[in-house]
Motif scaffolding. Sequence first.
Motif, PDB file in Angstrom:
ATOM      1  N   GLU A 134       1.316  17.228 -42.046  1.00 28.94           N
ATOM      2  CA  GLU A 134       2.263  18.178 -41.756  1.00 28.94           C
ATOM      3  C   GLU A 134       2.989  18.274 -41.199  1.00 28.94           C
ATOM      4  O   GLU A 134       3.268  17.937 -40.153  1.00 28.94           O
ATOM      5  CB  GLU A 134       1.953  19.637 -42.391  1.00 28.94           C
ATOM      6  CG  GLU A 134       0.569  19.938 -42.481  1.00 28.94           C
ATOM      7  CD  GLU A 134       0.678  19.739 -44.417  1.00 28.94           C
ATOM      8  OE1 GLU A 134       2.062  19.452 -44.653  1.00 28.94           O
ATOM      9  OE2 GLU A 134      -0.839  20.255 -44.773  1.00 28.94           O
ATOM     10  N   THR A 180       2.497  18.462 -37.681  1.00 27.42           N
ATOM     11  CA  THR A 180       0.997  18.872 -36.939  1.00 27.42           C
ATOM     12  C   THR A 180       0.102  17.937 -37.899  1.00 27.42           C
ATOM     13  O   THR A 180       0.037  17.802 -39.109  1.00 27.42           O
ATOM     14  CB  THR A 180       0.381  20.547 -37.929  1.00 27.42           C
ATOM     15  OG1 THR A 180       1.276  21.173 -36.713  1.00 27.42           O
ATOM     16  CG2 THR A 180      -0.740  21.131 -37.502  1.00 27.42           C
ATOM     17  N   SER A 233      -4.713  21.181 -45.671  1.00 22.94           N
ATOM     18  CA  SER A 233      -4.301  22.563 -45.409  1.00 22.94           C
ATOM     19  C   SER A 233      -4.404  23.220 -46.653  1.00 22.94           C
ATOM     20  O   SER A 233      -4.366  22.675 -48.190  1.00 22.94           O
ATOM     21  CB  SER A 233      -2.779  22.609 -44.737  1.00 22.94           C
ATOM     22  OG  SER A 233      -1.290  22.301 -45.432  1.00 22.94           O
ATOM     23  N   LYS A 283       1.462  26.133 -46.305  1.00 21.29           N
ATOM     24  CA  LYS A 283       2.348  26.104 -45.088  1.00 21.29           C
ATOM     25  C   LYS A 283       3.264  26.354 -45.586  1.00 21.29           C
ATOM     26  O   LYS A 283       3.746  26.506 -46.187  1.00 21.29           O
ATOM     27  CB  LYS A 283       2.390  24.477 -45.116  1.00 21.29           C
ATOM     28  CG  LYS A 283       2.494  23.938 -46.275  1.00 21.29           C
ATOM     29  CD  LYS A 283       3.013  21.753 -46.130  1.00 21.29           C
ATOM     30  CE  LYS A 283       3.627  21.955 -47.616  1.00 21.29           C
ATOM     31  NZ  LYS A 283       3.829  20.148 -46.979  1.00 21.29           N
ATOM     32  N   LYS A 303       7.488  27.144 -42.946  1.00 19.71           N
ATOM     33  CA  LYS A 303       8.307  27.213 -41.640  1.00 19.71           C
ATOM     34  C   LYS A 303       9.116  29.102 -40.941  1.00 19.71           C
ATOM     35  O   LYS A 303       9.119  29.277 -42.346  1.00 19.71           O
ATOM     36  CB  LYS A 303       9.077  26.149 -41.687  1.00 19.71           C
ATOM     37  CG  LYS A 303       9.878  26.142 -42.328  1.00 19.71           C
ATOM     38  CD  LYS A 303      11.064  24.172 -43.391  1.00 19.71           C
ATOM     39  CE  LYS A 303      12.304  25.215 -44.557  1.00 19.71           C
ATOM     40  NZ  LYS A 303      11.694  25.563 -45.781  1.00 19.71           N
ATOM     41  N   TYR A 355       4.268  26.118 -39.208  1.00 17.75           N
ATOM     42  CA  TYR A 355       2.471  26.732 -39.661  1.00 17.75           C
ATOM     43  C   TYR A 355       2.658  25.843 -40.826  1.00 17.75           C
ATOM     44  O   TYR A 355       2.571  25.934 -41.756  1.00 17.75           O
ATOM     45  CB  TYR A 355       2.726  28.480 -39.784  1.00 17.75           C
ATOM     46  CG  TYR A 355       3.808  29.036 -41.057  1.00 17.75           C
ATOM     47  CD1 TYR A 355       2.589  28.592 -42.192  1.00 17.75           C
ATOM     48  CD2 TYR A 355       4.935  29.134 -41.339  1.00 17.75           C
ATOM     49  CE1 TYR A 355       3.146  29.456 -43.430  1.00 17.75           C
ATOM     50  CE2 TYR A 355       5.364  29.657 -42.102  1.00 17.75           C
ATOM     51  CZ  TYR A 355       4.111  29.607 -42.849  1.00 17.75           C
ATOM     52  OH  TYR A 355       4.624  30.232 -44.824  1.00 17.75           O
ATOM     53  N   SER A 356       0.675  26.095 -40.431  1.00 13.34           N
ATOM     54  CA  SER A 356      -0.520  25.075 -41.804  1.00 13.34           C
ATOM     55  C   SER A 356      -1.237  26.034 -41.587  1.00 13.34           C
ATOM     56  O   SER A 356      -2.071  26.864 -40.281  1.00 13.34           O
ATOM     57  CB  SER A 356      -0.498  23.833 -41.581  1.00 13.34           C
ATOM     58  OG  SER A 356       0.519  22.807 -40.306  1.00 13.34           O
ATOM     59  N   ASP A 357      -2.378  26.773 -42.638  1.00 10.15           N
ATOM     60  CA  ASP A 357      -3.072  27.167 -43.209  1.00 10.15           C
ATOM     61  C   ASP A 357      -4.357  26.442 -43.088  1.00 10.15           C
ATOM     62  O   ASP A 357      -4.481  25.636 -43.811  1.00 10.15           O
ATOM     63  CB  ASP A 357      -3.001  27.604 -44.317  1.00 10.15           C
ATOM     64  CG  ASP A 357      -2.361  29.097 -43.823  1.00 10.15           C
ATOM     65  OD1 ASP A 357      -1.939  28.962 -42.969  1.00 10.15           O
ATOM     66  OD2 ASP A 357      -1.727  29.683 -44.411  1.00 10.15           O
ATOM     67  N   ARG A 393      -4.233  30.094 -39.559  1.00  8.19           N
ATOM     68  CA  ARG A 393      -3.073  29.739 -39.211  1.00  8.19           C
ATOM     69  C   ARG A 393      -3.022  29.332 -37.647  1.00  8.19           C
ATOM     70  O   ARG A 393      -2.807  29.692 -37.062  1.00  8.19           O
ATOM     71  CB  ARG A 393      -2.009  30.624 -39.782  1.00  8.19           C
ATOM     72  CG  ARG A 393      -0.510  29.995 -39.924  1.00  8.19           C
ATOM     73  CD  ARG A 393       0.081  31.774 -40.623  1.00  8.19           C
ATOM     74  NE  ARG A 393      -0.197  31.440 -42.056  1.00  8.19           N
ATOM     75  CZ  ARG A 393       1.331  31.956 -43.152  1.00  8.19           C
ATOM     76  NH1 ARG A 393       1.290  32.881 -41.726  1.00  8.19           N
ATOM     77  NH2 ARG A 393       0.698  32.236 -44.007  1.00  8.19           N
TER      78      ARG A 393
END
Length: 240
Positions: A51, A66, A72, A75, A77, A89-91, A100
Motif C-alpha cells: 500500500e 506499507t 489489507s 486503506k 491517508k 493507514y491500512s487495516d 489499523r
Amino acid sequence: GKMSREECMDSVFAYLRRQDADIICLQEYVTGNPTSLKSLVGARMPGYNIEYYLLKGRDSYCGNITLSRMKSIGKGKVLFEDSSNLALYSDYVAGGRKFRVYNCHFESYAISMSNIWKSLTGDRETLQKTENKYRKSIVRRPKQVNDVLAHIEDSPVEALVCGDFNDNPMSYTYHRVSHDLKDTFIEAGRGFGASYSAFWPMLRIDYVFIPEDWHAVSHGTDRIKFSDHYPVVTELVAGE
C-alpha cells in the motif's frame, strides 16, 4: 566507494527481507515514476502486499509505503495542510482481530548541519532561513499530530502508530501520542535507542506506538548505513 541509488535500494530491501517482518512501514520513499513502484518493490519483496501514497514534488514523487504479509481490508491517508508530509493507514485482520496501522511522516525541521554551522558562525542570511524553517515545523507538526489523533478517534478498529515523528521524547508531539498509546521502546527497548544517525546516540525520532493492551516483546534499532535514519524493529503481541 559510494553506492548508487540502485545498489542502496537493493541493500535496503535485502535487509528488509532478512527481517522477515509481518508489517514494514517506510517513509520518504522517493521515485521519479510512481507507476513503476509496485513492480519495482514487488519484485524485491515477494510475498508482501503493498500500500502506498506519494505526493508530487517539483521533479519527483515522495511518500510512504506499507508492506504486509496480510492483505489489507481497508486503506486511506491523512494529508496535512500545506505540507508534503502525510500519514498512510491500512487495516488488517490477524487471529480474528482487526487493527489499523498508521504509517506517519511528520514535518521535519529541514535544517542541515552545514546551515546550523553557518548560522553559528554569523552568517545572518542563513540564520534567518534556518529560523524560518524551524518556526514552520514547530507550528505544523503539532497540527499534523492532532490531525492523526483525531482520525484515530474515528477509527472503527484499534490503532497502531509508527513512523518518522521528527521530534524527540521531550516534545509536545511525543507527549500527545504517548498519552493514549504505549511507546514500544519504553516497554521493551534498551539504552538510548536513537534512530537518527546524524545525532546518535541522543536523538530518538522514529517510534512505534501500540494500544494499552498490546505488548512489545522486543524493540531494537539496527545501526545500518543505508539512510540517515536507523530502522526500528519491534515484535508485538496483541492483548487478549
